[in-house]
Design an enzyme around this catalytic site. Structure first.
Site, PDB file in Angstrom:
ATOM      1  CE  LYS A 190      51.471 -34.047 -11.069  1.00 23.23           C
ATOM      2  NZ  LYS A 190      51.424 -33.337 -12.396  1.00 23.23           N
ATOM      3  CE1 TYR A 233      46.836 -35.250 -14.191  1.00 21.47           C
ATOM      4  CE2 TYR A 233      47.724 -37.426 -13.789  1.00 21.47           C
ATOM      5  CZ  TYR A 233      47.663 -36.083 -13.483  1.00 21.47           C
ATOM      6  OH  TYR A 233      48.439 -35.569 -12.464  1.00 21.47           O
ATOM      7  CG  PHE A 245      50.729 -33.301 -22.314  1.00 21.62           C
ATOM      8  CD1 PHE A 245      50.056 -33.794 -21.203  1.00 21.62           C
ATOM      9  CD2 PHE A 245      50.319 -32.084 -22.839  1.00 21.62           C
ATOM     10  CE1 PHE A 245      48.996 -33.107 -20.631  1.00 21.62           C
ATOM     11  CE2 PHE A 245      49.260 -31.379 -22.274  1.00 21.62           C
ATOM     12  CZ  PHE A 245      48.593 -31.898 -21.175  1.00 21.62           C
ATOM     13  NE  ARG A 269      45.991 -25.278  -9.819  1.00 18.01           N
ATOM     14  CZ  ARG A 269      46.203 -26.082 -10.870  1.00 18.01           C
ATOM     15  NH1 ARG A 269      45.827 -27.374 -10.816  1.00 18.01           N
ATOM     16  NH2 ARG A 269      46.798 -25.656 -11.945  1.00 18.01           N
ATOM     17  CB  THR A 275      51.219 -26.241 -15.394  1.00 11.01           C
ATOM     18  OG1 THR A 275      49.875 -25.993 -14.984  1.00 11.01           O
ATOM     19  CG2 THR A 275      51.373 -27.663 -15.890  1.00 11.01           C
ATOM     20  NE  ARG A 314      52.740 -28.198 -10.376  1.00  7.63           N
ATOM     21  CZ  ARG A 314      51.535 -28.160 -10.921  1.00  7.63           C
ATOM     22  NH1 ARG A 314      50.984 -27.006 -11.268  1.00  7.63           N
ATOM     23  NH2 ARG A 314      50.859 -29.273 -11.114  1.00  7.63           N
ATOM     24  CG  ASN A 355      53.906 -30.626 -12.875  1.00  9.81           C
ATOM     25  OD1 ASN A 355      53.599 -31.709 -12.387  1.00  9.81           O
ATOM     26  ND2 ASN A 355      53.072 -29.889 -13.582  1.00  9.81           N
ATOM     27  CG  HIS A 389      46.899 -33.353  -9.036  1.00 12.34           C
ATOM     28  ND1 HIS A 389      46.476 -33.000 -10.290  1.00 12.34           N
ATOM     29  CD2 HIS A 389      45.778 -33.422  -8.260  1.00 12.34           C
ATOM     30  CE1 HIS A 389      45.151 -32.876 -10.286  1.00 12.34           C
ATOM     31  NE2 HIS A 389      44.712 -33.130  -9.062  1.00 12.34           N
ATOM     32  CD  GLU A 414      41.396 -34.127  -9.088  1.00 11.06           C
ATOM     33  OE1 GLU A 414      41.439 -33.718 -10.259  1.00 11.06           O
ATOM     34  OE2 GLU A 414      41.993 -33.565  -8.146  1.00 11.06           O
TER      35      GLU A 414
HETATM   36  P1  IDP Z   1      47.988 -28.689 -13.605  1.00 15.41           P
HETATM   37  O1  IDP Z   1      48.619 -29.941 -13.043  1.00 15.41           O
HETATM   38  O2  IDP Z   1      48.762 -27.454 -13.252  1.00 15.41           O
HETATM   39  O3  IDP Z   1      46.515 -28.570 -13.282  1.00 15.41           O
HETATM   40  P2  IDP Z   1      47.132 -29.457 -16.286  1.00 15.41           P
HETATM   41  O4  IDP Z   1      47.078 -28.515 -17.452  1.00 15.41           O
HETATM   42  O5  IDP Z   1      45.863 -29.899 -15.665  1.00 15.41           O
HETATM   43  O6  IDP Z   1      48.111 -28.795 -15.201  1.00 15.41           O
HETATM   44  O7  IDP Z   1      47.967 -30.723 -16.775  1.00 15.41           O
HETATM   45  C1  IDP Z   1      47.999 -31.901 -15.986  1.00 15.41           C
HETATM   46  C2  IDP Z   1      49.424 -32.413 -15.952  1.00 15.41           C
HETATM   47  O8  IDP Z   1      49.804 -32.796 -17.277  1.00 15.41           O
HETATM   48  C3  IDP Z   1      50.486 -31.375 -15.539  1.00 15.41           C
HETATM   49  O9  IDP Z   1      50.594 -31.223 -14.148  1.00 15.41           O
HETATM   50  C4  IDP Z   1      51.733 -31.979 -16.150  1.00 15.41           C
HETATM   51  O10 IDP Z   1      52.231 -33.067 -15.361  1.00 15.41           O
HETATM   52  C5  IDP Z   1      51.195 -32.516 -17.477  1.00 15.41           C
HETATM   53  N1  IDP Z   1      51.324 -31.507 -18.526  1.00 15.41           N
HETATM   54  C6  IDP Z   1      50.554 -30.404 -18.730  1.00 15.41           C
HETATM   55  N2  IDP Z   1      50.956 -29.686 -19.795  1.00 15.41           N
HETATM   56  C7  IDP Z   1      52.007 -30.366 -20.306  1.00 15.41           C
HETATM   57  C8  IDP Z   1      52.871 -30.141 -21.445  1.00 15.41           C
HETATM   58  O11 IDP Z   1      52.749 -29.164 -22.174  1.00 15.41           O
HETATM   59  N3  IDP Z   1      53.865 -31.072 -21.639  1.00 15.41           N
HETATM   60  C9  IDP Z   1      54.035 -32.160 -20.840  1.00 15.41           C
HETATM   61  N4  IDP Z   1      53.245 -32.405 -19.773  1.00 15.41           N
HETATM   62  C10 IDP Z   1      52.242 -31.524 -19.505  1.00 15.41           C
HETATM   63 MG    MG Z   2      44.917 -29.710 -13.836  1.00 25.11          MG
END
Ligand code: IDP
Ligand code: MG
Length: 139
Positions: free
Chosen positions: A11, A51, A59, A87, A93, A104, A114, A117, A128
């Site tokens: 990212k 997304y 968010f 993963r 996350t 991470r 973070n 992805h 994807e």
């Molecule tokens: P993942 O990337 O671990 O699969 P997801 O829940 O799919 O997590 O969320 C996608 C992306 O959205 C996360 O990687 C992060 O960049 C962002 N994100 C997820 N939850 C939050 C939050 O609570 N606050 C801000 N950004 C978030």
């Molecule tokens: Mg995800």
């Protein structure tokens, strides 16, 4: 459907902080082979589409603005159990909850920014990969 491939992005935070090489090294050391790779940048429409599943979340706008804030590295990775094992390699996350040794844990700065992805299912990995790479860009 392939069960041995996943899709990743390094990212904008991790690219800007100079971590492309270190993260690709960690991915290779974990036994993944790289089947496609590019430095690119998402448009607003790209990020909103990628997304889309999160478009009702509070968010979402921050996520789209972050993901379009600078270049990313997109890649297709191959290994047995690629989705699950990747993963595990990236960690939770929220980096505060990510296990020691995960990408991470080392490179993410917040739950939003973070570092990486990773696809969450074989079905989404296929979607994807097709979103980012044409057939002739995949080896
Ligand atoms: P993942 O990337 O671990 O699969 P997801 O829940 O799919 O997590 O969320 C996608 C992306 O959205 C996360 O990687 C992060 O960049 C962002 N994100 C997820 N939850 C939050 C939050 O609570 N606050 C801000 N950004 C978030
Ligand atoms: Mg995800």
């Amino acid at each position: 459907m392939k069960t041995n491939q996943t899709f990743t992005m390094i990212k904008p935070d991790a690219v800007a902080n100079g971590h492309i090489g270190a993260i690709l090294n960690k991915i290779s050391e974990a036994g993944f082979s790289i089947k496609a790779l590019k430095l690119t940048r998402l448009s607003k429409a790209d990020a909103e589409a990628f997304y889309a599943v999160h478009n009702e979340r509070p968010f979402f706008n921050d996520l789209v603005s972050f993901m379009t804030s600078g270049p990313i590295v997109a890649a297709v990775l191959e290994k047995e159990n690629a989705v699950h094992d990747f993963r595990t390699l990236i960690g939770s996350t929220n980096p505060a909850e990510a296990a020691e040794g995960t990408i991470r844990k080392h490179y993410a700065t917040s739950v939003g920014e973070n570092a990486v992805h990773g696809s969450d299912s074989d079905e989404n990995a296929a979607i994807e990969i097709a979103f980012h790479f044409s057939a002739r860009e995949q080896f």
